[in-house]
Motif scaffolding. Structure first.
Motif, PDB file in Angstrom:
ATOM      1  N   MET A 263       0.817  -1.197   0.000  1.00  0.00           N
ATOM      2  CA  MET A 263       0.000   0.000   0.000  1.00  0.00           C
ATOM      3  C   MET A 263       0.858   1.258   0.000  1.00  0.00           C
ATOM      4  O   MET A 263       0.511   2.248  -0.624  1.00  0.00           O
ATOM      5  CB  MET A 263      -0.924   0.005   1.220  1.00  0.00           C
ATOM      6  N   LEU A 264       1.988   1.212   0.681  1.00  0.00           N
ATOM      7  CA  LEU A 264       2.858   2.379   0.727  1.00  0.00           C
ATOM      8  C   LEU A 264       3.414   2.706  -0.652  1.00  0.00           C
ATOM      9  O   LEU A 264       3.488   3.871  -1.029  1.00  0.00           O
ATOM     10  CB  LEU A 264       3.993   2.139   1.719  1.00  0.00           C
ATOM     11  N   ALA A 265       3.774   1.675  -1.430  1.00  0.00           N
ATOM     12  CA  ALA A 265       4.269   1.914  -2.787  1.00  0.00           C
ATOM     13  C   ALA A 265       3.184   2.574  -3.635  1.00  0.00           C
ATOM     14  O   ALA A 265       3.467   3.451  -4.445  1.00  0.00           O
ATOM     15  CB  ALA A 265       4.733   0.611  -3.414  1.00  0.00           C
ATOM     16  N   ARG A 266       1.956   2.167  -3.444  1.00  0.00           N
ATOM     17  CA  ARG A 266       0.850   2.771  -4.181  1.00  0.00           C
ATOM     18  C   ARG A 266       0.689   4.240  -3.787  1.00  0.00           C
ATOM     19  O   ARG A 266       0.459   5.100  -4.626  1.00  0.00           O
ATOM     20  CB  ARG A 266      -0.452   2.006  -3.915  1.00  0.00           C
ATOM     21  N   ASN A 267       0.821   4.550  -2.483  1.00  0.00           N
ATOM     22  CA  ASN A 267       0.719   5.928  -2.019  1.00  0.00           C
ATOM     23  C   ASN A 267       1.815   6.805  -2.612  1.00  0.00           C
ATOM     24  O   ASN A 267       1.567   7.944  -2.978  1.00  0.00           O
ATOM     25  CB  ASN A 267       0.780   5.992  -0.492  1.00  0.00           C
ATOM     26  N   LEU A 268       3.040   6.268  -2.698  1.00  0.00           N
ATOM     27  CA  LEU A 268       4.132   7.028  -3.303  1.00  0.00           C
ATOM     28  C   LEU A 268       3.835   7.321  -4.768  1.00  0.00           C
ATOM     29  O   LEU A 268       4.076   8.419  -5.244  1.00  0.00           O
ATOM     30  CB  LEU A 268       5.444   6.248  -3.190  1.00  0.00           C
ATOM     31  N   LYS A 269       3.306   6.340  -5.474  1.00  0.00           N
ATOM     32  CA  LYS A 269       2.970   6.539  -6.881  1.00  0.00           C
ATOM     33  C   LYS A 269       1.861   7.573  -7.028  1.00  0.00           C
ATOM     34  O   LYS A 269       1.913   8.428  -7.904  1.00  0.00           O
ATOM     35  CB  LYS A 269       2.557   5.209  -7.507  1.00  0.00           C
ATOM     36  N   ASP A 270       0.850   7.514  -6.166  1.00  0.00           N
ATOM     37  CA  ASP A 270      -0.243   8.475  -6.219  1.00  0.00           C
ATOM     38  C   ASP A 270       0.246   9.891  -5.937  1.00  0.00           C
ATOM     39  O   ASP A 270      -0.157  10.835  -6.606  1.00  0.00           O
ATOM     40  CB  ASP A 270      -1.343   8.112  -5.218  1.00  0.00           C
ATOM     41  N   ILE A 271       1.111  10.034  -4.965  1.00  0.00           N
ATOM     42  CA  ILE A 271       1.632  11.357  -4.608  1.00  0.00           C
ATOM     43  C   ILE A 271       2.512  11.899  -5.721  1.00  0.00           C
ATOM     44  O   ILE A 271       2.454  13.090  -6.036  1.00  0.00           O
ATOM     45  CB  ILE A 271       2.388  11.282  -3.263  1.00  0.00           C
ATOM     46  N   ALA A 272       3.285  11.043  -6.356  1.00  0.00           N
ATOM     47  CA  ALA A 272       4.145  11.487  -7.458  1.00  0.00           C
ATOM     48  C   ALA A 272       3.323  12.059  -8.602  1.00  0.00           C
ATOM     49  O   ALA A 272       3.739  13.018  -9.250  1.00  0.00           O
ATOM     50  CB  ALA A 272       5.001  10.324  -7.945  1.00  0.00           C
ATOM     51  N   SER A 273       2.144  11.526  -8.827  1.00  0.00           N
ATOM     52  CA  SER A 273       1.321  12.033  -9.920  1.00  0.00           C
ATOM     53  C   SER A 273       0.723  13.405  -9.603  1.00  0.00           C
ATOM     54  O   SER A 273       0.320  14.123 -10.508  1.00  0.00           O
ATOM     55  CB  SER A 273       0.214  11.036 -10.259  1.00  0.00           C
ATOM     56  N   TYR A 274       0.664  13.778  -8.324  1.00  0.00           N
ATOM     57  CA  TYR A 274       0.163  15.105  -7.934  1.00  0.00           C
ATOM     58  C   TYR A 274       1.274  16.134  -7.800  1.00  0.00           C
ATOM     59  O   TYR A 274       1.024  17.328  -7.846  1.00  0.00           O
ATOM     60  CB  TYR A 274      -0.588  15.029  -6.603  1.00  0.00           C
ATOM     61  N   ARG A 275       2.494  15.676  -7.624  1.00  0.00           N
ATOM     62  CA  ARG A 275       3.614  16.572  -7.353  1.00  0.00           C
ATOM     63  C   ARG A 275       3.855  17.543  -8.504  1.00  0.00           C
ATOM     64  O   ARG A 275       3.947  18.756  -8.293  1.00  0.00           O
ATOM     65  CB  ARG A 275       4.857  15.726  -7.082  1.00  0.00           C
ATOM     66  N   GLN A 276       3.981  17.034  -9.714  1.00  0.00           N
ATOM     67  CA  GLN A 276       4.290  17.891 -10.856  1.00  0.00           C
ATOM     68  C   GLN A 276       3.203  18.925 -11.139  1.00  0.00           C
ATOM     69  O   GLN A 276       3.515  20.099 -11.315  1.00  0.00           O
ATOM     70  CB  GLN A 276       4.563  17.035 -12.102  1.00  0.00           C
ATOM     71  N   PRO A 277       1.913  18.549 -11.155  1.00  0.00           N
ATOM     72  CA  PRO A 277       0.892  19.584 -11.387  1.00  0.00           C
ATOM     73  C   PRO A 277       0.856  20.646 -10.290  1.00  0.00           C
ATOM     74  O   PRO A 277       0.610  21.824 -10.575  1.00  0.00           O
ATOM     75  CB  PRO A 277      -0.425  18.804 -11.426  1.00  0.00           C
ATOM     76  N   MET A 278       1.133  20.245  -9.041  1.00  0.00           N
ATOM     77  CA  MET A 278       1.136  21.217  -7.953  1.00  0.00           C
ATOM     78  C   MET A 278       2.285  22.205  -8.134  1.00  0.00           C
ATOM     79  O   MET A 278       2.097  23.412  -7.974  1.00  0.00           O
ATOM     80  CB  MET A 278       1.239  20.519  -6.597  1.00  0.00           C
ATOM     81  N   ILE A 279       3.439  21.706  -8.502  1.00  0.00           N
ATOM     82  CA  ILE A 279       4.592  22.581  -8.716  1.00  0.00           C
ATOM     83  C   ILE A 279       4.341  23.514  -9.904  1.00  0.00           C
ATOM     84  O   ILE A 279       4.631  24.714  -9.837  1.00  0.00           O
ATOM     85  CB  ILE A 279       5.876  21.747  -8.915  1.00  0.00           C
ATOM     86  N   THR A 280       3.772  22.979 -10.965  1.00  0.00           N
ATOM     87  CA  THR A 280       3.491  23.799 -12.147  1.00  0.00           C
ATOM     88  C   THR A 280       2.472  24.888 -11.837  1.00  0.00           C
ATOM     89  O   THR A 280       2.669  26.057 -12.177  1.00  0.00           O
ATOM     90  CB  THR A 280       2.987  22.909 -13.298  1.00  0.00           C
ATOM     91  N   SER A 281       1.378  24.513 -11.191  1.00  0.00           N
ATOM     92  CA  SER A 281       0.349  25.510 -10.878  1.00  0.00           C
ATOM     93  C   SER A 281       0.881  26.561  -9.914  1.00  0.00           C
ATOM     94  O   SER A 281       0.580  27.751 -10.050  1.00  0.00           O
ATOM     95  CB  SER A 281      -0.899  24.837 -10.309  1.00  0.00           C
ATOM     96  N   LEU A 282       1.684  26.145  -8.969  1.00  0.00           N
ATOM     97  CA  LEU A 282       2.267  27.084  -8.021  1.00  0.00           C
ATOM     98  C   LEU A 282       3.193  28.075  -8.728  1.00  0.00           C
ATOM     99  O   LEU A 282       3.158  29.273  -8.455  1.00  0.00           O
ATOM    100  CB  LEU A 282       3.025  26.321  -6.931  1.00  0.00           C
TER     101      LEU A 282
END
Length: 108
Positions: free
Chosen positions: A1-20
């Motif tokens: 489950m932790l590996a899945r959470n890391l993958k999910d968070i990675a998919s949000y990281r780039q859009p958050m940085i771009t929008s910011l």
């Protein structure tokens, strides 16, 4: 489950940085146009100007903190989800503060 959470968070990281980055660019452009004039006189004349300054400047500081937290990879794998959720709350706080400051500049 932790590996899945890391993958999910990675998919949000780039859009958050771009929008910011985009929002910070617009805010800095807005502040540059609002705060500087050719006569070298301060543009803070009223309560509305103080409200704008008091909301936008801390919002920019929070955005820098969020950007740092999103780019910092020096944390334990177990803490990734907690760190991301705290960063997301800081991100939303910064965005809300920024929009309130711009709204104050437009309507006051």
């Amino acid at each position: 489950m932790l590996a899945r959470n890391l993958k999910d968070i990675a998919s949000y990281r780039q859009p958050m940085i771009t929008s910011l980055g985009i929002i910070m660019g617009f805010l800095l452009n807005f502040l540059a146009g609002w705060a500087t004039k050719e006569d070298q006189v301060s543009e803070i004349h009223s309560i509305a100007d103080i409200i704008v300054a008091v909301t936008l400047l801390p919002a920019l500081v929070l955005m820098l903190l969020v950007l740092y937290r999103m780019l910092d990879m020096r944390h334990k794998v177990e803490d990734v989800e907690t760190i991301y959720m705290r960063t997301l709350r800081l991100y939303m706080t910064a965005i809300i503060m920024a929009f309130c400051g711009v709204a104050a500049a437009l309507f006051f």
